[in-house]
Scaffold this active site. Sequence first.
Site, PDB file in Angstrom:
ATOM      1  CB  SER A   4      -0.975  -0.034   1.177  1.00  0.00           C
ATOM      2  OG  SER A   4      -2.020   0.901   0.973  1.00  0.00           O
ATOM      3  CG  HIS A  45      -5.123  -1.556  -1.829  1.00  0.00           C
ATOM      4  ND1 HIS A  45      -4.867  -2.640  -1.027  1.00  0.00           N
ATOM      5  CD2 HIS A  45      -4.470  -0.499  -1.275  1.00  0.00           C
ATOM      6  CE1 HIS A  45      -4.111  -2.252  -0.011  1.00  0.00           C
ATOM      7  NE2 HIS A  45      -3.843  -0.965  -0.153  1.00  0.00           N
TER       8      HIS A  45
END
Length: 90
Positions: A4, A45
């Site tokens: 992330s 993601h």
Amino acid sequence: MGESAGAIITAKDIDYNKLMDDKTVATELSDTAGLDEVDFYILPHYGEEPFTDSSQKTFETYKKQLELLPLHNHQAIIVNNEQIDILTIE
């Protein structure tokens, strides 16, 4: 280096991620320079909740400007010099 935000920071600049993360939360952020470790921009993601819409919008916004590398939550990148491998974990 990370996942992330830890993956995003490897790029030259993190501003491309502003559609996924609210910059107003980072009140002390004075610039968006990244570590410039890779010459592409990881888009973590991709297609994953709760980032489905924002990751798609980021991709559509920057796909012609940046070398984006969209990854879903079961993928990782190994960079060894010029060699880039994307691993998928099932």
